[in-house]
Design a protein around this motif. Structure first.
Motif, PDB file in Angstrom:
ATOM      1  N   LEU A 190       0.869  -1.252  -0.180  1.00 51.90           N
ATOM      2  CA  LEU A 190       0.048  -0.111  -0.030  1.00 51.90           C
ATOM      3  C   LEU A 190       0.834   1.151  -0.186  1.00 51.90           C
ATOM      4  O   LEU A 190       0.688   2.224  -0.521  1.00 51.90           O
ATOM      5  N   TYR A 191       1.774   1.194   0.646  1.00 55.00           N
ATOM      6  CA  TYR A 191       2.763   2.327   0.625  1.00 55.00           C
ATOM      7  C   TYR A 191       3.441   2.581  -0.626  1.00 55.00           C
ATOM      8  O   TYR A 191       3.179   3.796  -1.124  1.00 55.00           O
ATOM      9  N   GLU A 192       3.733   1.455  -1.250  1.00 55.35           N
ATOM     10  CA  GLU A 192       4.179   1.735  -2.581  1.00 55.35           C
ATOM     11  C   GLU A 192       3.315   2.304  -3.440  1.00 55.35           C
ATOM     12  O   GLU A 192       3.699   3.098  -4.500  1.00 55.35           O
ATOM     13  N   LEU A 193       1.812   1.726  -3.589  1.00 53.09           N
ATOM     14  CA  LEU A 193       0.756   2.262  -4.495  1.00 53.09           C
ATOM     15  C   LEU A 193       0.549   3.692  -3.923  1.00 53.09           C
ATOM     16  O   LEU A 193       0.073   4.575  -4.911  1.00 53.09           O
ATOM     17  N   SER A 194       0.815   4.094  -2.713  1.00 54.99           N
ATOM     18  CA  SER A 194       0.626   5.431  -2.159  1.00 54.99           C
ATOM     19  C   SER A 194       1.421   6.466  -2.960  1.00 54.99           C
ATOM     20  O   SER A 194       0.976   7.567  -2.950  1.00 54.99           O
ATOM     21  N   LEU A 195       2.619   6.046  -3.619  1.00 55.50           N
ATOM     22  CA  LEU A 195       3.504   6.949  -4.083  1.00 55.50           C
ATOM     23  C   LEU A 195       3.089   7.378  -5.464  1.00 55.50           C
ATOM     24  O   LEU A 195       3.721   8.371  -5.937  1.00 55.50           O
ATOM     25  N   TYR A 196       2.142   6.941  -5.927  1.00 52.26           N
ATOM     26  CA  TYR A 196       2.033   7.258  -7.687  1.00 52.26           C
ATOM     27  C   TYR A 196       1.155   8.443  -7.743  1.00 52.26           C
ATOM     28  O   TYR A 196       1.482   8.960  -8.909  1.00 52.26           O
ATOM     29  N   PHE A 197       0.312   8.774  -6.973  1.00 49.26           N
ATOM     30  CA  PHE A 197      -0.575  10.219  -7.198  1.00 49.26           C
ATOM     31  C   PHE A 197      -0.829  10.647  -6.134  1.00 49.26           C
ATOM     32  O   PHE A 197      -1.109  10.065  -5.004  1.00 49.26           O
ATOM     33  N   PHE A 198      -0.816  11.842  -6.049  1.00 50.02           N
ATOM     34  CA  PHE A 198      -0.958  12.873  -4.784  1.00 50.02           C
ATOM     35  C   PHE A 198      -2.243  14.012  -5.198  1.00 50.02           C
ATOM     36  O   PHE A 198      -1.795  15.054  -5.429  1.00 50.02           O
ATOM     37  N   ASP A 199      -3.372  13.249  -5.161  1.00 55.87           N
ATOM     38  CA  ASP A 199      -4.454  14.236  -5.198  1.00 55.87           C
ATOM     39  C   ASP A 199      -5.402  13.382  -4.025  1.00 55.87           C
ATOM     40  O   ASP A 199      -5.243  12.385  -3.637  1.00 55.87           O
ATOM     41  N   LYS A 200      -6.512  14.449  -3.722  1.00 55.66           N
ATOM     42  CA  LYS A 200      -7.234  14.226  -2.826  1.00 55.66           C
ATOM     43  C   LYS A 200      -8.022  12.859  -2.718  1.00 55.66           C
ATOM     44  O   LYS A 200      -7.933  11.876  -1.880  1.00 55.66           O
ATOM     45  N   PRO A 201      -8.744  12.697  -3.701  1.00 54.53           N
ATOM     46  CA  PRO A 201      -9.712  11.416  -4.052  1.00 54.53           C
ATOM     47  C   PRO A 201      -8.789  10.046  -4.085  1.00 54.53           C
ATOM     48  O   PRO A 201      -8.971   9.373  -3.437  1.00 54.53           O
ATOM     49  N   TYR A 202      -7.479  10.104  -4.533  1.00 56.99           N
ATOM     50  CA  TYR A 202      -6.719   9.081  -4.777  1.00 56.99           C
ATOM     51  C   TYR A 202      -6.136   8.582  -3.286  1.00 56.99           C
ATOM     52  O   TYR A 202      -6.119   7.503  -2.943  1.00 56.99           O
ATOM     53  N   GLN A 203      -5.563   9.690  -2.643  1.00 60.45           N
ATOM     54  CA  GLN A 203      -5.144   9.442  -1.211  1.00 60.45           C
ATOM     55  C   GLN A 203      -6.342   9.179  -0.274  1.00 60.45           C
ATOM     56  O   GLN A 203      -5.877   8.366   0.419  1.00 60.45           O
ATOM     57  N   SER A 204      -7.401   9.647  -0.490  1.00 58.96           N
ATOM     58  CA  SER A 204      -8.557   9.331   0.351  1.00 58.96           C
ATOM     59  C   SER A 204      -8.762   7.774   0.216  1.00 58.96           C
ATOM     60  O   SER A 204      -9.040   6.937   1.049  1.00 58.96           O
ATOM     61  N   TYR A 205      -8.768   7.147  -0.946  1.00 57.63           N
ATOM     62  CA  TYR A 205      -8.730   5.540  -1.064  1.00 57.63           C
ATOM     63  C   TYR A 205      -7.489   5.175  -0.508  1.00 57.63           C
ATOM     64  O   TYR A 205      -7.697   3.886  -0.079  1.00 57.63           O
ATOM     65  N   VAL A 206      -6.447   5.589  -0.636  1.00 56.93           N
ATOM     66  CA  VAL A 206      -5.356   4.932   0.251  1.00 56.93           C
ATOM     67  C   VAL A 206      -5.858   4.744   1.684  1.00 56.93           C
ATOM     68  O   VAL A 206      -5.559   3.784   2.292  1.00 56.93           O
ATOM     69  N   LYS A 207      -6.185   5.926   2.050  1.00 56.93           N
ATOM     70  CA  LYS A 207      -6.670   5.914   3.657  1.00 56.93           C
ATOM     71  C   LYS A 207      -7.689   4.899   3.690  1.00 56.93           C
ATOM     72  O   LYS A 207      -7.689   4.145   4.703  1.00 56.93           O
ATOM     73  N   ASP A 208      -8.668   4.642   2.913  1.00 59.22           N
ATOM     74  CA  ASP A 208      -9.758   3.894   3.089  1.00 59.22           C
ATOM     75  C   ASP A 208      -9.156   2.580   3.193  1.00 59.22           C
ATOM     76  O   ASP A 208      -9.611   1.473   4.290  1.00 59.22           O
ATOM     77  N   THR A 209      -8.215   2.046   2.522  1.00 58.84           N
ATOM     78  CA  THR A 209      -7.509   0.748   2.368  1.00 58.84           C
ATOM     79  C   THR A 209      -6.882   0.593   3.762  1.00 58.84           C
ATOM     80  O   THR A 209      -6.698  -0.499   4.352  1.00 58.84           O
ATOM     81  N   PHE A 210      -6.001   1.594   3.986  1.00 56.42           N
ATOM     82  CA  PHE A 210      -5.345   1.788   5.222  1.00 56.42           C
ATOM     83  C   PHE A 210      -6.220   1.366   6.589  1.00 56.42           C
ATOM     84  O   PHE A 210      -5.710   0.526   7.414  1.00 56.42           O
ATOM     85  N   ASP A 211      -7.213   1.973   6.580  1.00 55.73           N
ATOM     86  CA  ASP A 211      -8.166   1.690   7.738  1.00 55.73           C
ATOM     87  C   ASP A 211      -8.667   0.267   7.597  1.00 55.73           C
ATOM     88  O   ASP A 211      -9.111  -0.138   8.842  1.00 55.73           O
ATOM     89  N   HIS A 212      -8.685  -0.367   6.596  1.00 56.54           N
ATOM     90  CA  HIS A 212      -8.976  -1.818   6.536  1.00 56.54           C
ATOM     91  C   HIS A 212      -7.983  -2.712   7.210  1.00 56.54           C
ATOM     92  O   HIS A 212      -8.328  -4.050   7.712  1.00 56.54           O
TER      93      HIS A 212
END
Length: 409
Positions: A213-235
């Motif tokens: 997930l950390y690796e995937l989180s590095l690809y895009f830095f806009d709020k919708p994408y990072q919010s999806y990263v957070k949703d995955t992290f919360d799981h």
């Protein structure tokens, strides 16, 4: 790991990720209630970095006959899968390849490759602390060219295989041909990454999920994408969230989302103090009453250098109206930075840098900058009138339009 790497290289929208010798960049903001929580979390991350020592791992791969006597090149990579931390070459023994190493977190990427004549068999796998017992699935070398190294034996290997399968299917369905390669556009690549994140939700108790997930989180830095990263992290399970890589990932997510609020259009520009190329100290509060740009760049950033002539033209267009430029260099090579200023005739700008490698700088992260170049337009009342973080496409054109609109008021 080569997870969507080729696609990202060819579809990135003209920004360089801050991944040169990097881990997340930490920040010390002014202390209000919100930022106090931020600082406490930051201190927790710093303490975790210090307390958790390197962890040992062993990698044992049962070899097929074709590879039993070949020399393997082993590279231990950082958590982004991009920087080589250690490199060794070794031969298999009794049909078994054995490698012992250390990692800075509970799981890490390891690149394994074998070159023979004009053929290359290689891939990047995930290893966890302790023993990693795998089996090589390749039975022969290709006559010429590349073939992925395939292994099995643990969950991490199974998940990587699944992610690669999703990537290949998605690429076959949606990619377009550019020259000799096929690439995905930005929207499709984000969709693919989200599909891969959904897979990680099925493995909430595995440290490799946080690493991927950390690796995937590095690809895009806009709020919708990072919010999806957070949703995955919360799981993820609490034990994974509090692992070393989990805490770094959690900090990055919180920092980005907080910074996204702080640097919204109409908000006050964060205050900072930083060294200049002349050895002085610059504080942006001294520019109150002026209209100015804050530019985050780096001498090693290819898109930054590509866009620099256009940025200089924008400055030339509006400098007579009083526009100023605060030009950050996100690197520690001071001599290269000073040459860059001289060679590009940037003496009229306010050239600043923390003179640290990007992972150790702090100010950019206050602005939510995880990729360069990044542009911010500040009006005479110290309000942010434009930033390129949320929408990096056509950023210079949009910046020029925002400046024009500001001066026409």
């Amino acid at each position: 790991m080569k997870l969507i790497a080729q696609s990202i290289i060819n579809t990135i929208v003209g920004t360089n990720l801050l991944n040169r010798n990097q881990t997340p960049i930490l920040l010390y903001p002014k202390l209000n209630i919100s930022n106090m929580r931020f600082l406490v979390f930051l201190l927790l991350v710093l303490c975790t970095e210090t307390i958790l020592a390197q962890q040992s791992f062993s990698l044992k791969i049962k070899l097929t006959e074709a590879f039993a006597k070949e020399k393997f090149l082993i590279k231990v990579l950082d958590k982004s899968g991009r920087k080589v931390l250690k490199q060794d070459s070794l031969l298999g023994s009794n049909d078994l390849l054995v490698y012992k190493g250390v990692m800075n977190q509970e799981a890490t990427f390891v690149s394994i490759s074998i070159k023979k004549n004009k053929s290359n068999v290689s891939n990047t796998i995930i290893v966890t602390s302790g023993d990693n017992n795998l089996s090589l699935l390749n039975t022969s070398f290709p006559e010429v060219g590349y073939e992925p190294l395939k292994v099995s034996g643990n969950k991490a290997a199974e998940v990587l295989t699944n992610l690669h399968h999703i990537r290949d299917e998605y690429s076959d369905k949606f990619s377009t041909k550019e020259g000799n390669i096929r690439v995905l556009n930005r929207e499709r690549l984000q969709e693919l990454n989200k599909l891969q994140m959904d897979v990680l939700k099925s493995y909430p108790n595995e440290n490799f999920s946080a690493l991927l997930l950390y690796e995937l989180s590095l690809y895009f830095f806009d709020k919708p994408y990072q919010s999806y990263v957070k949703d995955t992290f919360d799981h993820l399970a609490d034990s994974v969230k509090t692992s070393k890589i989990g805490q770094v990932l959690g900090f990055n997510i919180q920092n980005f989302l907080q910074a996204s609020k702080d640097i919204g259009i109409g908000g006050k520009v964060p205050q900072f103090s930083v060294g200049t190329a002349n050895g002085d100290t610059f504080k942006n509060e001294t520019l109150k009453g002026d209209t100015y740009l804050i530019v985050f760049s780096a001498t090693w950033c290819v898109p930054c250098q590509y866009e620099l002539p256009s940025l200089k033209n924008i400055y030339k267009k509006y400098s007579s109206k009083g526009l100023k430029v605060v030009y950050f260099n996100e690197d520690d090579d001071v001599e290269k930075w000073k040459r860059h200023i001289n060679e590009n005739n940037l003496a009229a700008w306010i050239n600043v840098s923390e003179k640290k490698i990007a992972r150790e700088t702090t100010i950019g992260k206050r602005f939510g900058v995880y990729a360069v170049p990044a542009y911010f337009l500040i009006d005479k009342n110290a309000n942010i009138q434009y930033n390129s973080i949320s929408n990096p496409e056509n950023r210079l054109r949009n910046l020029d339009k925002a400046i024009s609109n500001l001066y026409s008021k």
